[in-house]
Design an enzyme around this catalytic site. Sequence first.
Site, PDB file in Angstrom:
ATOM      1  N   LYS A 213       0.830  -1.204   0.000  1.00  0.00           N
ATOM      2  CA  LYS A 213       0.000   0.000   0.000  1.00  0.00           C
ATOM      3  C   LYS A 213       0.868   1.260   0.000  1.00  0.00           C
ATOM      4  O   LYS A 213       0.652   2.183  -0.782  1.00  0.00           O
ATOM      5  CB  LYS A 213      -0.927   0.003   1.207  1.00  0.00           C
ATOM      6  CG  LYS A 213      -1.899   1.179   1.238  1.00  0.00           C
ATOM      7  CD  LYS A 213      -2.718   1.198   2.526  1.00  0.00           C
ATOM      8  CE  LYS A 213      -3.619   0.001   2.625  1.00  0.00           C
ATOM      9  NZ  LYS A 213      -4.469   0.042   3.847  1.00  0.00           N
ATOM     10  N   GLU A 219      10.046  -5.773   3.751  1.00  0.00           N
ATOM     11  CA  GLU A 219      10.139  -7.163   3.305  1.00  0.00           C
ATOM     12  C   GLU A 219       9.752  -7.295   1.834  1.00  0.00           C
ATOM     13  O   GLU A 219      10.409  -8.001   1.060  1.00  0.00           O
ATOM     14  CB  GLU A 219       9.232  -8.063   4.156  1.00  0.00           C
ATOM     15  CG  GLU A 219       9.604  -8.130   5.628  1.00  0.00           C
ATOM     16  CD  GLU A 219       8.784  -7.180   6.474  1.00  0.00           C
ATOM     17  OE1 GLU A 219       8.547  -7.516   7.650  1.00  0.00           O
ATOM     18  OE2 GLU A 219       8.379  -6.110   5.970  1.00  0.00           O
ATOM     19  N   GLY A 270      -5.219  -4.326   5.655  1.00  0.00           N
ATOM     20  CA  GLY A 270      -4.546  -5.425   4.967  1.00  0.00           C
ATOM     21  C   GLY A 270      -5.208  -6.770   5.150  1.00  0.00           C
ATOM     22  O   GLY A 270      -5.391  -7.526   4.192  1.00  0.00           O
ATOM     23  N   ARG A 271      -5.621  -7.090   6.379  1.00  0.00           N
ATOM     24  CA  ARG A 271      -6.190  -8.415   6.638  1.00  0.00           C
ATOM     25  C   ARG A 271      -7.605  -8.556   6.086  1.00  0.00           C
ATOM     26  O   ARG A 271      -8.148  -9.660   6.070  1.00  0.00           O
ATOM     27  CB  ARG A 271      -6.156  -8.707   8.135  1.00  0.00           C
ATOM     28  CG  ARG A 271      -6.822  -7.666   9.018  1.00  0.00           C
ATOM     29  CD  ARG A 271      -6.425  -7.870  10.480  1.00  0.00           C
ATOM     30  NE  ARG A 271      -6.921  -6.828  11.367  1.00  0.00           N
ATOM     31  CZ  ARG A 271      -6.318  -5.658  11.575  1.00  0.00           C
ATOM     32  NH1 ARG A 271      -5.211  -5.359  10.904  1.00  0.00           N
ATOM     33  NH2 ARG A 271      -6.803  -4.776  12.419  1.00  0.00           N
ATOM     34  N   GLU A 357      -4.871 -10.077  15.027  1.00  0.00           N
ATOM     35  CA  GLU A 357      -4.408  -8.721  14.757  1.00  0.00           C
ATOM     36  C   GLU A 357      -5.529  -7.708  15.002  1.00  0.00           C
ATOM     37  O   GLU A 357      -5.259  -6.551  15.330  1.00  0.00           O
ATOM     38  CB  GLU A 357      -3.904  -8.608  13.305  1.00  0.00           C
ATOM     39  CG  GLU A 357      -3.013  -7.406  13.063  1.00  0.00           C
ATOM     40  CD  GLU A 357      -2.295  -7.461  11.717  1.00  0.00           C
ATOM     41  OE1 GLU A 357      -1.091  -7.755  11.705  1.00  0.00           O
ATOM     42  OE2 GLU A 357      -2.957  -7.224  10.680  1.00  0.00           O
ATOM     43  N   HIS A 388      -4.496 -36.555  13.892  1.00  0.00           N
ATOM     44  CA  HIS A 388      -3.275 -37.317  14.158  1.00  0.00           C
ATOM     45  C   HIS A 388      -2.158 -36.407  14.635  1.00  0.00           C
ATOM     46  O   HIS A 388      -0.986 -36.795  14.600  1.00  0.00           O
ATOM     47  CB  HIS A 388      -2.858 -38.073  12.891  1.00  0.00           C
ATOM     48  CG  HIS A 388      -3.865 -39.074  12.441  1.00  0.00           C
ATOM     49  ND1 HIS A 388      -3.845 -40.398  12.843  1.00  0.00           N
ATOM     50  CD2 HIS A 388      -4.957 -38.957  11.640  1.00  0.00           C
ATOM     51  CE1 HIS A 388      -4.864 -41.043  12.308  1.00  0.00           C
ATOM     52  NE2 HIS A 388      -5.555 -40.193  11.571  1.00  0.00           N
ATOM     53  N   LYS A 503       9.116  -3.527  13.890  1.00  0.00           N
ATOM     54  CA  LYS A 503       9.639  -2.932  12.653  1.00  0.00           C
ATOM     55  C   LYS A 503      10.612  -1.799  12.961  1.00  0.00           C
ATOM     56  O   LYS A 503      11.663  -1.667  12.333  1.00  0.00           O
ATOM     57  CB  LYS A 503       8.479  -2.410  11.794  1.00  0.00           C
ATOM     58  CG  LYS A 503       7.566  -3.470  11.212  1.00  0.00           C
ATOM     59  CD  LYS A 503       6.483  -2.819  10.373  1.00  0.00           C
ATOM     60  CE  LYS A 503       5.538  -3.829   9.768  1.00  0.00           C
ATOM     61  NZ  LYS A 503       4.478  -3.171   8.949  1.00  0.00           N
TER      62      LYS A 503
END
Length: 527
Positions: A213, A219, A270-271, A357, A388, A503
């Site tokens: 954005k 990253e 974002g999410r 978040e 399992h 960050k």
Amino acid sequence: MVSWKDFDSLSSYETLQSLKNHVDVKKELSGENGAERVRKYNCEMAAGLNYNYASKEVDEVVLKALQELSDEAQLTEKFEELYNGAIINTGENRLVLHHLARNQLGKDVVVDGVNKREFYVSQQKKAADFANKVHNGEIVNENGEPFTTVVQIGIGGSDLGPRALYIALENWAKANQTFKMEARFISNVDPDDAAAVLNATDLAHALFIVVSKSGTTLETLTNEQFVKDALIQAGLDPSKHMLAVTSETSPLAKSPDYLTAVFMDDYIGGRYSSVSAVGGMVLSLAFGPEVFAQILEGMAKEDQLATNKNILENPDLLDALIGVYERNVQGYPVTAVLPYSQALARFPAHLQQCDMESNGKSVNRFGQPIHYVTGPVIFGEPGTNGQHSFYQLLHQGTDIISLQFVGFKNSQIGKDVNIENSTSQQKLNANVAAQIVAFACGKEDTNQNKNFEGGRPSSIIIGEQLTPAALGALLAHFENKIMFQGFVWNLNSFDQEGVQLGKVLAKKVLSGNSDGALKVYADLLNI
């Protein structure tokens, strides 16, 4: 006008506290009315889905108290304010408009002279037009050859949601002849992540979507350069292979380094951005714009249900309120999301970000400390694999974990094998039915190692098949659940300051200005 109050200041809070351990789900499901209870405690969702909560610790008394909580906290009224453009994100003084991107609900929202509904639709069209040109051969590589793979470069909400949705529909698209391009994802700044993807990708026939954005995400920009270097080393021009999904004010927006740029804005976090170009571009390239539109339609129909004030006819709100009861009254700290569908392998990871978040907060929306627990820990894996793995703790561990199953009557591929008088899909669904009853009812045994206490509450969302519309409805259900729970807890569910401190410190390390313990840790890691 709605009123924002802390949960423990509401009269319904005290009512709910008096109902701790009110329902014995083991007794309810094991008794003579157990079958009728399963048929009764059911709520219809969009796209043919159904939310069944018969194995939750509720009855008419608890449900009445939850309805009173919903009314007192004005939960549907707050939802209406949100989709009509109120500033719900108090931390960043922003609107919250991911519902508007579904092109449904409420009035047009105009900000600085821009109609946001029209803006979102225009960017969806821009992404669709680009995808169609790639599919019909109007946009090709330097040698005039078609692109066959798309790689998304992004992290957090720019990766988890789109990746989960792509994996969810890959087999469906192949079975229904809508599969256009393979999609891959690079997210981790660990160079091994990008290298693994690039080593498995035919670079000459690949498009790369850079998603940021701000256009400054460390990253993502690092991974973008990793990809550009690989393209150059392969004798390819990166600008002929890359496009951007970013904001109009970002440095990526008008750069000649990209074939095109599709825009998002600050009003979709974002999410929650799978409905924006963040998900729309990669999914339209992979499956075609029509499939992405079907996802949005499923979400829009679920959103409509979320406006109903009657919690028994509002599956998203009902699920949210039962979750609040489990967290704040019953004291369950963790929720396991357990899809009995391999296609939903990454769906719990996406919900983990979405929920933790959003509601991992210890101050209210005004920045004041609160005195009750908020968002649960979320984790999960597909069944039957999880059986399992970690189900031992779910069945016999010292903590009671709230369980949310998802299952479908039919597979996506339409093919199966019959072994010992049952198909693979029947075996899968037999397991989820068995687990629900086993968790709730348990089993008495004189050998305590084999004794199951039961009383482990669960719900299940059941559908005919995991289609694009069903996937959209499922995603909207959980997004709306998280939103309603944030309203109850009086949180700002739409910022994420908790991710910022790390960050800042990482940049301090990389600049060479760290000191104290931070510097020692940096030295230990050879930075």
